[in-house]
Design a protein around this motif. Structure first.
Motif, mmCIF file in Angstrom:
data_model
loop_
_atom_site.group_PDB
_atom_site.id
_atom_site.type_symbol
_atom_site.label_atom_id
_atom_site.label_comp_id
_atom_site.label_asym_id
_atom_site.label_seq_id
_atom_site.Cartn_x
_atom_site.Cartn_y
_atom_site.Cartn_z
ATOM 1 N N LYS A 277 0.811 -1.268 0.025
ATOM 2 C CA LYS A 277 -0.070 0.006 -0.001
ATOM 3 C C LYS A 277 0.911 1.250 -0.129
ATOM 4 N N LEU A 278 1.113 1.574 -1.042
ATOM 5 C CA LEU A 278 2.024 2.812 -1.177
ATOM 6 C C LEU A 278 1.382 4.192 -1.733
ATOM 7 N N ASN A 279 0.075 4.283 -2.048
ATOM 8 C CA ASN A 279 -0.564 5.418 -2.699
ATOM 9 C C ASN A 279 -0.288 6.584 -1.780
ATOM 10 N N LYS A 280 -0.430 6.334 -0.525
ATOM 11 C CA LYS A 280 -0.310 7.616 0.463
ATOM 12 C C LYS A 280 0.957 8.326 0.406
ATOM 13 N N VAL A 281 2.047 7.460 0.576
ATOM 14 C CA VAL A 281 3.460 8.113 0.582
ATOM 15 C C VAL A 281 3.832 8.379 -0.830
ATOM 16 N N LEU A 282 3.194 7.921 -1.841
ATOM 17 C CA LEU A 282 3.551 8.302 -3.284
ATOM 18 C C LEU A 282 2.888 9.740 -3.279
ATOM 19 N N ALA A 283 1.877 9.788 -3.002
ATOM 20 C CA ALA A 283 1.188 11.046 -3.159
ATOM 21 C C ALA A 283 1.882 12.223 -2.412
ATOM 22 N N GLN A 284 2.441 11.905 -1.375
ATOM 23 C CA GLN A 284 3.182 12.980 -0.664
ATOM 24 C C GLN A 284 4.471 13.079 -1.218
ATOM 25 N N ALA A 285 5.144 12.223 -1.812
ATOM 26 C CA ALA A 285 6.335 12.447 -2.583
ATOM 27 C C ALA A 285 5.922 13.512 -3.804
ATOM 28 N N GLN A 286 4.935 13.150 -4.461
ATOM 29 C CA GLN A 286 4.455 13.830 -5.706
ATOM 30 C C GLN A 286 4.188 15.367 -5.351
ATOM 31 N N SER B 244 8.768 18.695 8.005
ATOM 32 C CA SER B 244 7.115 18.127 7.785
ATOM 33 C C SER B 244 6.963 18.211 6.420
ATOM 34 N N PRO B 245 7.441 18.941 5.635
ATOM 35 C CA PRO B 245 6.898 18.740 4.184
ATOM 36 C C PRO B 245 7.230 17.552 3.455
ATOM 37 N N TYR B 246 8.416 16.833 3.954
ATOM 38 C CA TYR B 246 8.857 15.594 3.177
ATOM 39 C C TYR B 246 8.885 14.431 4.102
ATOM 40 N N GLU B 247 8.646 14.667 5.596
ATOM 41 C CA GLU B 247 8.830 13.474 6.479
ATOM 42 C C GLU B 247 7.768 12.826 6.231
ATOM 43 N N VAL B 248 7.716 11.307 6.260
ATOM 44 C CA VAL B 248 6.787 10.399 6.177
ATOM 45 C C VAL B 248 6.644 9.627 7.388
ATOM 46 N N GLU C 148 5.746 17.192 -3.014
ATOM 47 C CA GLU C 148 7.000 17.967 -2.553
ATOM 48 C C GLU C 148 7.986 17.623 -3.589
ATOM 49 N N GLY C 149 8.027 16.285 -4.280
ATOM 50 C CA GLY C 149 8.949 15.841 -5.128
ATOM 51 C C GLY C 149 9.792 15.163 -4.538
ATOM 52 N N ILE C 150 9.571 14.631 -3.059
ATOM 53 C CA ILE C 150 10.639 13.830 -2.327
ATOM 54 C C ILE C 150 9.734 13.568 -1.018
ATOM 55 N N ALA C 151 9.869 12.310 -0.623
ATOM 56 C CA ALA C 151 9.421 11.837 0.396
ATOM 57 C C ALA C 151 10.576 11.114 1.279
ATOM 58 N N ALA C 152 10.852 11.234 2.406
ATOM 59 C CA ALA C 152 12.014 10.668 3.286
ATOM 60 C C ALA C 152 11.539 10.193 4.473
ATOM 61 N N TRP C 153 12.065 9.314 5.389
ATOM 62 C CA TRP C 153 11.823 8.790 6.668
ATOM 63 C C TRP C 153 13.075 9.194 7.598
ATOM 64 N N THR C 154 12.584 9.785 8.801
ATOM 65 C CA THR C 154 13.861 10.400 9.710
ATOM 66 C C THR C 154 13.813 9.501 10.699
ATOM 67 N N ILE C 155 14.959 10.045 11.441
ATOM 68 C CA ILE C 155 15.408 9.289 12.852
ATOM 69 C C ILE C 155 15.352 10.318 14.052
ATOM 70 N N GLN C 156 15.625 9.726 15.252
ATOM 71 C CA GLN C 156 15.422 10.626 16.287
ATOM 72 C C GLN C 156 16.242 11.971 16.334
ATOM 73 N N GLU C 157 17.715 11.494 15.765
ATOM 74 C CA GLU C 157 18.796 12.571 16.062
ATOM 75 C C GLU C 157 18.521 13.560 15.163
ATOM 76 N N PRO C 158 19.084 14.848 15.927
ATOM 77 C CA PRO C 158 19.054 16.132 14.922
ATOM 78 C C PRO C 158 19.956 15.876 13.758
ATOM 79 N N ALA C 159 19.769 16.625 12.706
ATOM 80 C CA ALA C 159 20.854 16.542 11.801
ATOM 81 C C ALA C 159 22.294 16.944 11.846
ATOM 82 N N SER C 160 22.526 18.110 12.895
ATOM 83 C CA SER C 160 23.451 18.553 13.040
ATOM 84 C C SER C 160 24.485 17.673 14.004
#
Length: 381
Positions: free
Chosen positions: A224-233, A346-350, A235-247
């Motif tokens: 079932k990929l329809n929801k994540v594909l719609a989100q990716a379409q 928030s715009p690209y986080e899944v 913004e152009g990208i969808a990504a999965w995040t982790i707990q740690e900050p990027a810095s």
């Protein structure tokens, strides 16, 4: 005139040495030692006087030599400054590489946000991890039987390559492509830095227009990929995040290449680079893929001096401080995403969990496999 003026000086010096040296040699060792300092001082005075005289009446050649020497010394002193300025200004990459990846190709496939078909699945087969890659392909075919899979051969053996090609020819849903290391700078061959990943993603986008990039040991857990594909379409990208900050996972020197600062990433959750859905829109190509590829092609950007991927201090406080281990392509991706989306994930986080790692759990006397999601850097490592 200059030659004539030098000749008497040379004759006087020669005559002085011819008269003094024989007498000095006849002295006892103690006498020689007493007079040694005197002659050293005398020679020093003579050499200094000669140097002053030559510099005050230099020939054109000597003047040129002195001038050029001072110039080169000043250039050497300025080398560190010049390098820092160049690094801060831009990522300089040979256009041949960028043209090969489709950035200046007018016919390269750029998609709209209304692309209907499911993107191709892209993955990699690393040396020593052939079985993992084969298991990934087989599990994906079970969950998404009609989906095309593109596997990048990153150096598996000839036998393994032949086996994969045979398997793909049989199933007709996958294909193997040898990654063209010889077409890129030599540092791309160092697989630990994952410099190949942005280049492989861009090659796939150029050819197919969109990609779901996923690498073992991660697997699909649902069709079932329809929801994540719609989100990716959107913004152009969808990504999965982790707990740690990027810095926490970006070496401080990397920020200079993107003209930004570490403190901008203190509260930006880091996105994984091995779980992405990307559509090759014009914005994504210019604002995301181009700088990501440029950094991957620039060794000092993707792998700054002093960076390493071990010795992480996961208990470091506060959590946004650099923990001492650099995540290479993942680090560069997060720097760019921060700049693109105003330091908000928030715009690209899944949030949907469609990927997982297969683990075996003990339940009494029996074992059962199940998929788990990795949301910490410790688990990813």
């Amino acid at each position: 005139m200059m030659v004539n003026s030098k000749t008497p000086f040379i004759k006087r010096a020669t005559q002085f040495l011819s008269e003094v040296l024989p007498k000095w040699k006849s002295f006892s060792f103690s006498d020689q030692m007493k007079t040694k300092n005197f002659y050293i001082c005398l020679l020093f005075i003579a050499a200094t006087s000669t140097s002053i005289w030559l510099l005050s009446n230099p020939s054109p050649n000597l003047h040129t030599i002195v001038t050029q020497t001072h110039k080169q010394i000043n250039n050497i002193k300025n080398i560190p400054t010049n390098i820092r300025t160049s690094n801060e200004e831009e990522l300089k990459v040979d256009h041949v590489y960028l043209e090969r990846l489709g950035f200046y190709d007018k016919e390269a496939k750029v998609v709209s946000s209304e692309m209907k078909e499911t993107p191709i699945i892209g993955t990699s087969a690393l040396p020593g991890h052939y079985e993992e890659a084969l298991k990934f392909v087989k599990s994906t075919q079970k969950i998404l039987p009609q989906q095309k899979i593109l596997i990048y051969d990153l150096g598996i053996s000839t036998t393994e390559s032949q086996q994969m090609v045979k398997f793909c020819n049989k199933t007709r849903t996958c294909s193997l492509k040898v990654f063209p290391f010889d077409k890129f700078p030599s540092h791309v061959r160092y697989l630990d830095t994952k410099s190949y990943r942005p280049l492989a993603v861009q090659e796939t986008l150029k050819e197919y227009g969109a990609v779901i990039w996923l690498e073992p040991p991660e697997h699909f857990t649902t069709s079932k990929l329809n929801k994540v594909l719609a989100q990716a379409q959107k913004e152009g990208i969808a990504a999965w995040t982790i707990q740690e900050p990027a810095s926490a996972l970006i070496h401080p020197k990397m920020f200079k290449y993107f003209k930004t600062k570490q403190n901008n990433y203190f509260f930006l959750r880091a996105a994984k680079a091995n779980q992405l859905i990307i559509y090759n829109t014009e914005k994504i190509r210019q604002d995301l893929m181009l700088p990501w590829v440029k950094c991957a092609l620039t060794e000092e950007c993707i792998n700054p001096t002093g960076a390493q991927n071990f010795g992480c201090n996961y208990d470091l406080k506060p959590r946004f401080r650099y923990m001492g281990c650099h995540k290479y392509d993942m680090a560069a991706l997060n720097v760019i995403l921060g700049l693109m989306f105003d330091f908000s994930e928030s715009p690209y986080e899944v949030e949907e969990e469609i990927f997982g790692v297969l683990v075996t759990e003990q339940n009494g006397n029996s074992t059962s496999p199940r998929y788990v999601t990795r949301d910490k850097l410790t688990q990813i490592s």
